[in-house]
Write an enzyme that holds these catalytic residues in place. Sequence first.
Site, PDB file in Angstrom:
ATOM      1  N   SER A 194       6.621  -7.355  -0.545  1.00 41.18           N
ATOM      2  CA  SER A 194       5.213  -7.971  -0.261  1.00 41.18           C
ATOM      3  C   SER A 194       5.844  -9.490   0.444  1.00 41.18           C
ATOM      4  O   SER A 194       6.441  -8.869   1.319  1.00 41.18           O
ATOM      5  CB  SER A 194       4.210  -8.738  -1.233  1.00 41.18           C
ATOM      6  OG  SER A 194       2.893  -8.591  -0.809  1.00 41.18           O
ATOM      7  N   ASP A 300      -1.946   1.462   0.799  1.00 35.50           N
ATOM      8  CA  ASP A 300      -1.601   0.177   0.705  1.00 35.50           C
ATOM      9  C   ASP A 300      -2.566  -0.765   1.104  1.00 35.50           C
ATOM     10  O   ASP A 300      -2.525  -0.767   2.683  1.00 35.50           O
ATOM     11  CB  ASP A 300      -0.455  -0.292   0.798  1.00 35.50           C
ATOM     12  CG  ASP A 300       0.006  -1.790   0.376  1.00 35.50           C
ATOM     13  OD1 ASP A 300      -0.833  -3.298   0.223  1.00 35.50           O
ATOM     14  OD2 ASP A 300       1.107  -2.331   0.529  1.00 35.50           O
ATOM     15  N   HIS A 331      -0.830  -1.314  -3.050  1.00 35.95           N
ATOM     16  CA  HIS A 331       0.899  -2.325  -3.217  1.00 35.95           C
ATOM     17  C   HIS A 331       1.910  -2.228  -4.214  1.00 35.95           C
ATOM     18  O   HIS A 331       1.914  -2.666  -5.265  1.00 35.95           O
ATOM     19  CB  HIS A 331      -0.082  -3.160  -3.471  1.00 35.95           C
ATOM     20  CG  HIS A 331       1.046  -4.273  -2.127  1.00 35.95           C
ATOM     21  ND1 HIS A 331       1.370  -4.396  -0.831  1.00 35.95           N
ATOM     22  CD2 HIS A 331       1.240  -5.896  -2.793  1.00 35.95           C
ATOM     23  CE1 HIS A 331       2.085  -5.390  -1.321  1.00 35.95           C
ATOM     24  NE2 HIS A 331       1.560  -5.909  -1.828  1.00 35.95           N
TER      25      HIS A 331
END
Length: 651
Positions: A194, A300, A331
């Site tokens: 991320s 995601d 995610h």
Amino acid sequence: MLIRRTLVVGAVAALMAVLVSPSGAQAAPARESRPVYSYDNAIRESVWVDTGLDGDADGKTDRVAVDIVRPREPAQQGRKIPVIMDASPYYSCCGRGNESQKKTYDANGNVVQFPLFYDNYFVPRGYAFVAVDLAGTNRSDGCIDIGGRSDIQSAKAAVDWLNGRARAYTTRTGSGRAAKADWTTGNTGMIGKSWDATIANGVAATGVEGLKTIVPIAGISSWYDYYFQQGAPLYDSGPDSLAEYVDSPEQLARCAAVQKKLVDQAPRTGDWTSLWSERDYVRDADKVKASVFAVHGMQDLNVRTKHLGQWWDALAKNGVERKIWFSQTGHVDPFDYRRGAWVDTLHRWFDHYLLGYDNGIDHEPMADIERHPDQWSTDKVWPPRATETTKVRPQSGSSAGVGALGLKAAKPGATETFTDDPAQDETGWASAIDTSTPAKAGFTTKPLTKDLRLSGSSTVTVTATPTTATAHLSAVLVDLGPDTIRDYADAKEGVSNLTTRSCWGASTTGDSSCFLDTKAKTAAVDYTVFSRGWADLGNYASDFKGRPLTPGKAYTITIDLAATDHIVPAGHRLALIVAGTDAGLIDPPSTTPTLKVDLARTSANLPLIGGSRAFAQATSGTGRPAAASRLDGVGVPGMIRPFAVPGGAAR
């Protein structure tokens, strides 16, 4: 397969076989690093690297905290080792990984625990692990600036220091004792999920020397595309809210000027500004020298696969060595959905690009794609060479808003009309695909006679006439047919925790290598939304600036859809949905428009394996879908919320 530099790698492999051999004796070229060094006795230290910036305007250049764990034996024997680095804003505020681990320190400020398994597994194998606190977070000076110069320089300065080009000190304040990285080769690989992955992308886009590879997991490639898509705002929040979430308390008060810039230069109009140019790494893909092993969940909805698609295409254009994993998850880190294969692949990847081992990973298939939960396929290159962009077109059906999808254009004058309903979303549209409903226009193929595979990024061009001065559009691709998929709408986005643990490397009292095991969390569905995209119709003339619409006037805009690799099986149908606000994913416009879609001037460009011929063959049957009924899919994804933190707590 990967683009290869065989002669260089082979030469380095022969050299490193000697350098990392515990005995130092001449040996055959190594193919795998082994856990021959003590983790318990490893050197744990902290340095503060000077970034050369003064983000908090205190009259002193910012120093970022760099916590290091490295095996003691190579240093004692005069051998230099490579570095695996994770630069993150989350080490104190939110934690990393499935168990939200944070850095911990003893009473003297010495680091005790590093989150995740990288240190436990790789330090005994002759690597150093380096965890960098981005400026403004944890023990670093400066201000977080959401992917801007300060964020990127926080990590780039550490790479420069590892390669003898930057200064570091043993204390955060005062001159301290200078610290030199004379224990490393300078070869650095960056990894992270991320925001951490985003920093790896951004540092690679500087072209910094010494960064040999990056492994971005669900990384952002352009921060504009995190908060907007083609003018359509997402999440009802901006980068200033994210900065408030991760800035350390003592720094937040000093960072008012940075916060103001994050507000002033990120208007919720969705217009492009210089702030977004600074945070667009795609434009600098031609500077990337590091190899890239990209990992992303196709579902995601936090860091959407648009980021992966545009980054991947830019890297390919510039000949960057690359590899990709595409999962069915949201995610989620691959450590939590394909643990054994992930650790093995990552091990060989770092051995090859940081130690120079000729272990064959550069000859293996480029892409691994999850087709069903825990079932994977591979491709030599991605997208496959047989992929052809194919134009498919919507056509009117027997009921309003329920049409067909094929190769032929609709007759001139054919239209479909819908009214934006900000309470509706893609799950509601798809579940009523065969029913005339006022908030969407849906178009489906006949049941397929052959599998149809889409691989890459699609676009949908829509010509629509609004009744108001503002309008938002959504375009969605759907696989209509029964399947069992990972439940990406669940809180953990396709995985669930077990009560058992497995260990990956060595442990100490304060830093365990044992993590909760996981399994696939699945859902039986009647349809799967597998790609989506959004736009503000006011951005019809430019992706960079919106304009007021004239009610009653037709406008044409091309909407970018998220990258994917999906097979619509024989017996299923492929559907295209065009609608307004996708609730929970984009914000509604200031008005509630009704839009009339000109079908003759609307189309989708799909990346199909086999192109138009494959589409024609797959849709050549005479079958018809069952009588209209409401279809079941996953629930509305729970992590889509007004304030979204990429990779934050519980991620």
